[in-house]
Design an enzyme around this catalytic site. Structure first.
Site, PDB file in Angstrom:
ATOM      1  N   CYS A 137       2.374   3.907   1.325  1.00 22.36           N
ATOM      2  CA  CYS A 137       1.644   5.043   0.788  1.00 22.36           C
ATOM      3  C   CYS A 137       1.952   6.302   1.602  1.00 22.36           C
ATOM      4  O   CYS A 137       3.026   6.412   2.210  1.00 22.36           O
ATOM      5  CB  CYS A 137       0.144   4.754   0.727  1.00 22.36           C
ATOM      6  SG  CYS A 137      -0.768   5.867  -0.393  1.00 22.36           S
ATOM      7  N   ASP A 206      -8.264   4.614   4.017  1.00 19.79           N
ATOM      8  CA  ASP A 206      -9.225   5.435   3.301  1.00 19.79           C
ATOM      9  C   ASP A 206     -10.629   5.196   3.810  1.00 19.79           C
ATOM     10  O   ASP A 206     -11.456   6.097   3.826  1.00 19.79           O
ATOM     11  CB  ASP A 206      -9.139   5.158   1.804  1.00 19.79           C
ATOM     12  CG  ASP A 206      -7.934   5.832   1.187  1.00 19.79           C
ATOM     13  OD1 ASP A 206      -8.098   6.918   0.611  1.00 19.79           O
ATOM     14  OD2 ASP A 206      -6.822   5.291   1.319  1.00 19.79           O
TER      15      ASP A 206
END
Length: 330
Positions: A137, A206
């Site tokens: 990512c 996250d």
């Protein structure tokens, strides 16, 4: 108060966060804090309680956009807790409330800037000259570690996973090349093939739960399992705004499910036939697969992250964006 009365900056920021035009935990957090400041500056409230209701409504609108990105509610908590300064809710001057909100948002932005720089220095200490890293990512915290290592004169190389379905790895590849790091872009399913050539797996987060579990872009967990099997250390780079204080008391982290059109367009879906399409945005990596969590406060084994969380947030997390009669302390 309805969303129609919210400042335009709040609505545009909320839309950009929901659509992932604004992405990355630190960027999301800064945008949310700045949107609250914009709401405060635009408010025409004539009394303190109306002003507070406006700010809480703006915070609720922002909060609902990305349920997994804990940096967002942490940013809202930071600003709203400082709205009344040290006076505990008895400020009777709207202008004073406005100054407090704007000042808190600026202070939060400054803390974010310093945090990423400090985190980068900590993470760079794990990297040696000649190391090869694998990324998944896109994470500005990961990039800060690599940038700090490059600034120290270390030569690094990177395998970058493309990270379907939105291909955030392309952003990482471009940024690493800008830092002078040679990059090999690989499809997600090739990770196991190239892991033996990597010295570290570097990923962001996250959210991080109190038990050290890491919630990150879907595919992180499988990468971590493969890395552990092959003996490649996996390091999570995450500012403390990623810590999820509600998990201290058993709250679970909601995993966001995104639009199926990110995975397959309508034409292709029609050609395939009647199918279900699943598009979870995140997965959970258990702490046993993580070697270290790097923050601006230092490096921690995942099992001890709860100590840092308690130091920062206490034993529970409130929800200051809710109206007082709706609040439940976790």
């Amino acid at each position: 108060m309805t969303t129609q009365t919210l400042d335009e900056a709040v609505e545009s920021t909320a839309g950009a966060i929901a659509s992932m035009e604004i992405r990355g935990a630190a960027t999301i957090a800064a945008a949310a804090a700045d949107a609250l400041a914009a709401q405060a500056e635009a408010s025409t409230a004539s009394d303190p309680e109306t002003f507070r209701r406006e700010l809480r409504a703006a915070a609720r609108r922002l909060h609902e956009t990305r349920p997994t990105a804990v940096s967002l509610p942490n940013a809202l908590r930071y600003v709203l807790r400082r709205m009344d300064g040290d006076r505990g809710g008895d400020v009777t001057d709207v202008d004073a409330l406005r100054r407090n909100v704007v000042g808190a948002a600026q202070e939060f932005d400054d803390r974010l800037d310093r945090a990423q720089e400090e985190l980068g220095k900590v993470g760079a200490n794990r990297l040696r000259d000649g190391d090869v890293v694998m990324t998944h990512c896109h994470s500005t915290d990961v990039l800060s570690c690599v940038e700090a290592a490059v600034d120290q004169g270390k030569q690094l190389e990177a395998y970058v996973k493309e990270t379907r379905p939105r291909n955030q790895g392309h952003i990482t590849a471009r940024r690493l090349r800008e830092l002078g790091v040679p990059v090999t872009l690989i499809v997600d399913s090739a990770a196991h093939r190239y892991l033996p050539e990597a010295d570290h797996v570097l990923v962001g987060a996250d959210s991080i739960a109190a038990d050290g579990s890491v919630i990150n872009k879907i595919g992180t967990s499988g990468l971590a399992v493969s890395a552990r099997e092959l003996g490649t250390p996996i390091v999570v780079a995450a500012q403390t705004i990623k810590l999820h204080p509600e998990t201290l008391t058993g709250h679970t982290v909601e995993i966001e499910t995104r639009d199926e059109r990110e995975v397959v367009d309508e034409s292709t879906r029609g050609d395939i036939g009647d199918i279900e399409v699943a598009n979870p945005a995140f997965d959970v990596t258990p702490p046993r697969y993580v070697d270290a969590i790097v923050t601006e406060s230092g490096q921690f084994p995942p099992e001890s992250i709860v100590t840092l969380m308690r130091e920062l947030f206490g034993e529970s997390a409130d929800e200051p964006w809710k109206e007082p009669d709706e609040r439940i302390t976790h």
